[in-house]
Structures are given as structure tokens and as C-alpha cells.
Design a protein around this motif. Structure first.
Motif, mmCIF file in Angstrom:
data_model
loop_
_atom_site.group_PDB
_atom_site.id
_atom_site.type_symbol
_atom_site.label_atom_id
_atom_site.label_comp_id
_atom_site.label_asym_id
_atom_site.label_seq_id
_atom_site.Cartn_x
_atom_site.Cartn_y
_atom_site.Cartn_z
ATOM 1 N N MET A 19 48.441 6.329 16.880
ATOM 2 C CA MET A 19 47.348 6.201 17.850
ATOM 3 C C MET A 19 45.983 6.162 17.173
ATOM 4 N N GLU A 20 45.965 6.154 15.863
ATOM 5 C CA GLU A 20 44.729 6.278 15.094
ATOM 6 C C GLU A 20 43.704 5.188 15.430
ATOM 7 N N ASN A 21 44.147 3.947 15.560
ATOM 8 C CA ASN A 21 43.203 2.839 15.763
ATOM 9 C C ASN A 21 42.433 2.944 17.075
ATOM 10 N N LEU A 22 43.062 3.499 18.102
ATOM 11 C CA LEU A 22 42.407 3.625 19.413
ATOM 12 C C LEU A 22 42.299 5.091 19.817
ATOM 13 N N ARG A 23 42.088 5.949 18.830
ATOM 14 C CA ARG A 23 42.153 7.385 19.099
ATOM 15 C C ARG A 23 41.073 7.858 20.070
ATOM 16 N N TYR A 24 39.897 7.272 20.044
ATOM 17 C CA TYR A 24 38.832 7.699 20.965
ATOM 18 C C TYR A 24 39.166 7.311 22.408
ATOM 19 N N LEU A 25 39.745 6.139 22.577
ATOM 20 C CA LEU A 25 40.151 5.704 23.914
ATOM 21 C C LEU A 25 41.261 6.604 24.446
ATOM 22 N N TYR A 26 42.260 6.870 23.605
ATOM 23 C CA TYR A 26 43.371 7.735 24.017
ATOM 24 C C TYR A 26 42.881 9.148 24.336
ATOM 25 N N SER A 27 41.981 9.653 23.525
ATOM 26 C CA SER A 27 41.479 11.014 23.757
ATOM 27 C C SER A 27 40.749 11.095 25.094
ATOM 28 N N LEU A 28 39.991 10.047 25.449
ATOM 29 C CA LEU A 28 39.290 10.018 26.731
ATOM 30 C C LEU A 28 40.281 9.966 27.893
ATOM 31 N N ILE A 29 41.308 9.130 27.750
ATOM 32 C CA ILE A 29 42.315 8.990 28.806
ATOM 33 C C ILE A 29 43.020 10.321 29.061
ATOM 34 N N TYR A 30 43.471 10.976 27.971
ATOM 35 C CA TYR A 30 44.217 12.223 28.127
ATOM 36 C C TYR A 30 43.314 13.380 28.552
ATOM 37 N N LEU A 31 42.044 13.320 28.192
ATOM 38 C CA LEU A 31 41.108 14.334 28.666
ATOM 39 C C LEU A 31 40.920 14.215 30.174
ATOM 40 N N ILE A 32 40.772 12.991 30.661
ATOM 41 C CA ILE A 32 40.616 12.759 32.102
ATOM 42 C C ILE A 32 41.862 13.213 32.855
ATOM 43 N N ILE A 33 43.037 12.852 32.327
ATOM 44 C CA ILE A 33 44.299 13.254 32.958
ATOM 45 C C ILE A 33 44.402 14.774 33.026
ATOM 46 N N TYR A 34 44.061 15.432 31.917
ATOM 47 C CA TYR A 34 44.184 16.893 31.847
ATOM 48 C C TYR A 34 43.219 17.580 32.812
#
Length: 313
Positions: A19-34
Motif C-alpha cells: 500500500m506504500e504508493n497510495l499510503r496517504y489515500l489509504y490512511s485517509l479512507i481508513y481514518l474516515i471509516i474508523y
């Protein structure tokens, strides 16, 4: 398993590497979900706690179900978000075992809460006059306390058995830890771990499915004999439970069986997608299902939101 001779206490979560290449996008998505999951779960628990009309076994079970979702989500999402933001891909053995304990406890508790909820609905529909005696609030709380105590003890033993293993591999094909993923990295005898884990899982899952299926079938047959209004209300509740239970079991078994497949035939990306899909569905769908489909909770939540809006205007 990695072909190395040294004993490792530091591991690489290969899912985070993927997930390294899109890590900021993934972190935002999972933060919103959480955050959304926490807000919805907190709202449901608060409503059940404060509203006397919801002080019934069914709502006590629902409150514990979403409380358990908060435990599972908090064991996985915060660390995932921080790891992605900071670019961390490693985890120490202590943190790995700690995370595995809470994620696996969440999974087992979830299954057993669904089981007791199915039995509760059967008693409510099949024995309405005796229901207050057969399933009182006190009995509901004692049942839930027993579930938590039993599962915590089972998982403590499971984690302790894993902690004693010499671990020579270092790559964990996920974004979070499980005892099974650590066991696969062992360079010693894992027979006890495999027998304990497989036996415990099959026993709990098999018994739970049998009880749930039996209760649902009996409840449905009883619903066919009662009045139209009572039938519709009972069926709506039954459909909610079936939807939540089947979705959860599909996601959980999906995650569990990835280790039963030949490891060489499953890519790291597939492992990552499977593990994250399972965790995300497990901790988010039930609060949504019960928050929307349970009429009393939905009405109470809407009225509370209206009161807050009117007080601000």
C-alpha cells in the motif's frame, strides 16, 4: 516461511509495503471509516444506555455487538492509519501478539453474540409469555459476561502458545497480526498450536452455526402461524439477524481460509485485500445494519438528531 536461521522478534507487514504508493489515500479512507464506525457505535450504545424503553435483552445484545466492533476496529485501524502516514512497515513481537489477541477475541465474541441473539429471538417469538423469565436483562448480561470471560481465556492460551514458538520468518502477509500468521513463521514444532487453533475454531464456528440455523428455522416456522402484523415484525428482525450473521461469517471465513490455501498460489496483494476486506466488513457493517434496520434504534437516533438540531437553531 522465510528460510533463515536466526530467531526474529521484528516482522514486516507486507500488506503495508503493497500500500506504500497510495499510503496517504489509504490512511485517509481508513481514518474516515474508523471515525464513522466509532460515532455510530457510540450513538447506539449511548441510546441503549440512556433510553429505558431500550433496556431489553435484544438491545443489550446489540449494544454489546457494536461495542465489540469498537474493540475489533480499535485493534486494527488506528495502528494501520499511523503506519501508513508515517511509512512504518514493521511490528515487534509484543505488539503483534497484543494486536492478535484483540482482533481474534473480537472475532470469537462476535460469533457467540450472534448465537445468543438468535436464541433470544427464538425465545421471544416461540415463547412470548415466558420470555421475560427465560431471557431477563440479568440473564442477558450474565450470558454476555460469560462469553467475554471464556473467549478472553481461550485467546490468552492461544497467544501464550504462539509466544513460546521460535520464529524464523519475518514476512506477515497482511496489514495486521494474527496468531496463525505468526505460527506460519515458526521454525519449531507447531503441532500443539495447529491442533488448539483448528479445534477451537471449528468447535465454536460449527456449534454456533448449528444453533443459529436451528433457531432461525424454528423462528420462521413459528412466524408463519402468527398474525400478519406480528409476522411482519418478527420477520423484519429475523432478516436483520440473518443478514448481519451471514455477512460476518462470510467475511470471517474468507479471512481464515486464506491460510488453508497453498501459500504459493496466493499473492501478497490478494492476502492484503482479503485481510482488509474481512476486517472492514466485520467492524463496520453490523453497526450500520442494526442502526438502520432496527426500527426502535432508528427512530430514537432520528429523534435525537432532530432535538440536537432544534436546540442549535
Amino acid at each position: 516461511m522465510e528460510n533463515v536461521s536466526r530467531i526474529n522478534t521484528n516482522f514486516i507487514l507486507t500488506g503495508l509495503v503493497e500500500m506504500e504508493n497510495l499510503r496517504y489515500l489509504y490512511s485517509l479512507i481508513y481514518l474516515i471509516i474508523y471515525v464513522m464506525m466509532l460515532m455510530l457505535c457510540s450513538a447506539i450504545i449511548t441510546l441503549v444506555w440512556l433510553e429505558e424503553s431500550l433496556h431489553e435483552p435484544m438491545y443489550i445484545f446489540i449494544a454489546n455487538l457494536v461495542l465489540n466492533a469498537m474493540v475489533g476496529g480499535s485493534a486494527g485501524f488506528p495502528k494501520l492509519v499511523f503506519d501508513l502516514l508515517l511509512g512504518f512497515t514493521n511490528i515487534q513481537i509484543s505488539g503483534c501478539l497484543f494486536q492478535a489477541f484483540f482482533i481474534e477475541s473480537f472475532a470469537y465474541v462476535e460469533i457467540l453474540i450472534f448465537t445468543i441473539m438468535a436464541f433470544d429471538r427464538y425465545l421471544a417469538v416461540g415463547h412470548p409469555l415466558r420470555y421475560p423469565v427465560l431471557m431477563s436483562n440479568e440473564k442477558a448480561v450474565k450470558s454476555l459476561a460469560s462469553i467475554w470471560i471464556i473467549i478472553v481465556m481461550i485467546r490468552i492460551i492461544g497467544v501464550a502458545l504462539t509466544a513460546r514458538l521460535p520464529l524464523c520468518g519475518m514476512n506477515i502477509n497482511s496489514v495486521y497480526c494474527e496468531t496463525m500468521s505468526l505460527t506460519r513463521l515458526a521454525c519449531g514444532d507447531t503441532t500443539i498450536n495447529n491442533v488448539y487453533g483448528t479445534t477451537g475454531t471449528l468447535l465454536i464456528v460449527t456449534l454456533s452455526i448449528l444453533v443459529v440455523v436451528y433457531c432461525y428455522i424454528r423462528t420462521f416456522l413459528i412466524c408463519l402461524k402468527i398474525s400478519t402484523e406480528a409476522y411482519q415484525k418478527a420477520i423484519q428482525t429475523l432478516v436483520t439477524h440473518i443478514l448481519a450473521f451471514s455477512t460476518y461469517m462470510a467475511a470471517t471465513l474468507f479471512v481464515a481460509f486464506r491460510y488453508r490455501i497453498n501459500i504459493g498460489s496466493v499473492s501478497t496483494i490478494a492476502h492484503t485485500v482479503i485481510s482488509m476486506t474481512g476486517l472492514t466488513i466485520s467492524v463496520t457493517l453490523n453497526p450500520v445494519i442494526y442502526g438502520i434496520r432496527t426500527e426502535a434504534l432508528r427512530i430514537k437516533m432520528i429523534n435525537t438528531i432532530k432535538k440536537i438540531h432544534l436546540s442549535k437553531s
